[in-house]
Design an enzyme around this catalytic site. Structure first.
Site: not given
Ligand code: FRU
Length: 493
Positions: A36-38, A54, A96-97, A158-159, A219
């Site tokens: 898991l990330n963001d 994520q 992505y985010s 992005r994001d 980001e």
């Molecule tokens: C931040 C990031 C975002 C991107 C996502 C990809 O942690 O790098 O900029 O959208 O994670 O997983």
């Protein structure tokens, strides 16, 4: 394609060992399997909090979905099928985010499609849309809404955050890298959420150039409106994660930092910010936070302002080598939800856990003596808990989690030293954080393998992953008298 990918995600989750892992958090959001990330698309709808995130169920094979979990009390999380699968040409290397916005037709999820040319490695970034009438059925638009970054920016674009402005038009804020390799944030405007016009970069007219060349990529920009409780003024707080900054200031030890600025967004100008930026969390693991979306009627100027509730990723890019990979096939989790309060231009983060309320402990009002460590009786045998202490200390004192292989939080006047060097995840040397003054209140939240420290009502916050030995509970000891003026506890296991 979609079914195949969903099948891959479902069968990875069905075979997961994560729930059997003693390190898997009980009340923090963590992945059913894999990585898991963001946090993404955070939104509350009719009392249910939806957290997308994520999600790479096949970790270490990269296949980035938007996972989906819901909660009504922000302590028990129910997982659902992923909401977005990387199943099209434009997001096949990662959905992505991004963020969510409520519309009369339902909810829209805005995200970045990541594509990398297999031969050249060239990246393409597109801003994409998934709509849902009921947060159960998700439909992806066939083509990206913003098909490419504008002139002057690279594919590190992005994001998106999408929200409705007070003139009722919509705005989109995107993290960017300029063609000259510096970071920025770019705004678009729309009347119908479909046709978007580039407004330009956010500029900082009163910052003396502080953010003109501030890292190589920004980001996860996230803008939140808050009333400053000291002045009564409505302010904009810009959270973002500038990659590659090396400020000559205490902190900023992690690979990438997350900072906030306070000002007012007027058009594309972020006015009133004098160049001051503050790290949001001083801990070993913290990144890419996002605030649950609020509608216009819930903003601070409205009748019943909803709290601004933030969730962060308790992780860092490139630091996936944690004990939980071997013990349970999962890695990383979210922070606790935190209510953001602005006071005197400074953000305070307060744990926002309606499902785990604190209760007064009857040993509040006592004084601890040196050489007599105190084990919190209510938390004996517990590995998931909250503890809040109001203190007066004449000498250094410590909160110790776990046994020999534990984590120590040492308070010495106006400093906190967090030391996990003898724990099962010893990454990073002991970290010293300067506080404004000797703390009068400290809250610690611990949940199996994540710990969060909130000093003085969340003026300073420290998040860390804490893989301890099997010794449960928590001890407090001191080198001089420690007055425990009040104590509150909550136990989750
Ligand atoms: C931040 C990031 C975002 C991107 C996502 C990809 O942690 O790098 O900029 O959208 O994670 O997983």
């Amino acid at each position: 394609m979609t079914e195949e990918l969903l099948h891959t995600a479902r069968s990875a989750a069905a075979n997961s060992q994560a729930l059997n892992d003693p390190d898997f958090p009980l009340f923090h959001l963590a992945p059913p399997v894999g990585r898991l990330n963001d946090p993404n698309g955070l939104i509350e709808v009719e009392g249910t909090y939806h957290a997308f995130f994520q999600y790479t169920p096949t970790h270490p094979q990269k296949l980035v979905f938007w996972g989906h979990a819901t909660s009504t009390d922000l302590t028990s999380w129910e997982h659902h099928d992923p909401a977005i699968a990387p199943d099209s040409r434009f997001d096949m290397h990662g959905a992505y985010s991004g963020t969510a916005i409520a519309t009369p037709q339902g909810v829209e999820l805005w995200y970045t499609g990541n594509y990398k040319d297999p031969d050249t490695g060239q990246r393409e970034a597109t801003q994409c849309l998934v709509t849902t009438p009921d947060l159960t059925h998700f439909t992806k638009e066939a083509t990206p809404v913003i098909p490419a970054p504008p002139e002057g920016y690279t594919a590190h674009f992005r994001d998106p955050q999408v929200w409705q402005d007070h003139d009722s038009s919509y705005r989109m804020l995107i993290g960017a890298q300029r063609a000259d390799g510096t970071g920025a944030a770019v705004l678009y405007r729309s009347l119908d959420l479909r046709q978007w016009e580039l407004e330009g970069e956010i500029s900082f007219p009163h910052a003396g150039g502080a953010f003109d060349s501030f890292g190589y990529m920004w980001e996860c920009p996230n803008l939140v409106k808050l009333v400053d409780q000291e002045t009564g003024a409505l302010r904009d707080v810009l959270l973002f994660c500038p990659q590659g900054i090396r400020p000559q200031a205490p902190g900023f030890e992690n690979v990438f930092a997350c900072v906030y600025l306070v000002g007012e967004l007027v058009g594309t100008q972020f006015v009133g910010c004098d160049g001051t930026f503050t790290e949001l969390d001083r801990g070993f693991e913290f990144y890419a936070p996002q605030v649950f979306a609020r509608s216009l009627s819930q903003l601070p100027t409205g009748d019943s302002p909803a709290p601004a509730v933030l969730l962060g990723w308790a992780g860092n890019a490139g630091e996936d080598d944690q004990p939980s990979i071997a013990s349970g096939g999962w890695v990383h989790c979210m922070t606790s939800p935190r209510e953001l309060v602005l006071r005197g231009g400074r953000l305070y983060q307060r744990p926002f856990l309606p499902g785990l309320p604190l209760r007064a402990a009857d040993w509040g009002g006592t004084t601890l003596q040196p050489g007599a460590p105190f084990s919190v009786p209510e938390l004996a045998g517990s590995r998931s808990w909250r503890l809040r202490l109001e203190v007066g200390a004449s000498a250094p004192w410590r909160i110790h989690l776990g046994g020999e292989q534990g984590v120590s939080l040492r308070f010495d006047g106006a400093t906190l030293v967090a030391d996990r060097s003898s724990s099962r995840y010893p990454a990073g040397s002991p970290r010293t954080v300067e506080l404004a003054a000797a703390p009068h209140a400290v809250e610690v939240i611990h949940d199996r393998s994540i710990t969060e420290v909130f000093v003085d009502d969340g003026r300073t916050v420290f998040t860390l992953r804490s893989f301890l030995d099997a010794t449960p509970g928590v001890r407090v000891d001191c080198e001089g008298d420690l007055a425990l003026r009040a104590a509150q506890v909550a136990r989750a296991d």
